[in-house]
Scaffold this motif. Structure first.
Motif, PDB file in Angstrom:
ATOM      1  N   GLU A   1       0.821  -1.209   0.000  1.00  0.00           N
ATOM      2  CA  GLU A   1       0.000   0.000   0.000  1.00  0.00           C
ATOM      3  C   GLU A   1       0.859   1.265   0.000  1.00  0.00           C
ATOM      4  O   GLU A   1       0.535   2.231  -0.671  1.00  0.00           O
ATOM      5  CB  GLU A   1      -0.976  -0.022   1.171  1.00  0.00           C
TER       6      GLU A   1
ATOM      7  N   LYS B   1       0.941   4.061  -3.034  1.00  0.00           N
ATOM      8  CA  LYS B   1       0.806   5.503  -2.787  1.00  0.00           C
ATOM      9  C   LYS B   1       1.993   6.256  -3.386  1.00  0.00           C
ATOM     10  O   LYS B   1       1.826   7.285  -4.030  1.00  0.00           O
ATOM     11  CB  LYS B   1       0.706   5.765  -1.280  1.00  0.00           C
ATOM     12  N   GLU B   2       3.207   5.716  -3.174  1.00  0.00           N
ATOM     13  CA  GLU B   2       4.419   6.342  -3.695  1.00  0.00           C
ATOM     14  C   GLU B   2       4.373   6.447  -5.225  1.00  0.00           C
ATOM     15  O   GLU B   2       4.832   7.427  -5.804  1.00  0.00           O
ATOM     16  CB  GLU B   2       5.630   5.506  -3.273  1.00  0.00           C
TER      17      GLU B   2
ATOM     18  N   GLY C   1       1.574   6.530  -6.978  1.00  0.00           N
ATOM     19  CA  GLY C   1       0.344   7.185  -7.415  1.00  0.00           C
ATOM     20  C   GLY C   1      -0.695   6.225  -7.971  1.00  0.00           C
ATOM     21  O   GLY C   1      -1.485   6.607  -8.826  1.00  0.00           O
TER      22      GLY C   1
ATOM     23  N   THR D   1      -3.909   3.450  -7.335  1.00  0.00           N
ATOM     24  CA  THR D   1      -4.958   2.970  -6.442  1.00  0.00           C
ATOM     25  C   THR D   1      -4.945   1.445  -6.483  1.00  0.00           C
ATOM     26  O   THR D   1      -4.331   0.840  -7.373  1.00  0.00           O
ATOM     27  CB  THR D   1      -6.339   3.455  -6.904  1.00  0.00           C
TER      28      THR D   1
END
Length: 85
Positions: free
Chosen positions: A5, A9-10, A12, A14
């Motif tokens: 996760e 996030k790093e 970009g 989903t």
């Protein structure tokens, strides 16, 4: 595999986008993340563009060095140095 996760996030991404890249449904992704096989782990790393071990290391524990990478042991706090050749 909590680090996935953080990597998503790093980068970009989903979970929906990640599951699309893997060619699976998002519902199946959650199950695979909880109990992955070695093949699944390798596929996750490949799709994310990282080394397999990076799926298990916390980003805060990774320190990039000129000749390799140093990880901080979560138990004793000592550095573990990895040389990249």
């Amino acid at each position: 595999m909590d680090n996935i996760e953080a990597l998503l996030k790093e980068k970009g991404l989903t979970k929906t986008a990640f599951s699309d890249l893997l060619g699976i449904k998002k519902q199946n992704l959650n199950g695979l993340m909880k109990n992955p096989t070695l093949e699944t782990i390798k596929k996750f790393a490949s799709v994310l563009g990282v080394e397999t071990w990076q799926l298990f290391a916390n980003p805060e524990e990774i320190h990039h060095k000129k000749d390799g990478i140093s990880l901080t042991c979560p138990h004793c706090g000592k550095d573990i140095n990895l040389k990249i050749e």
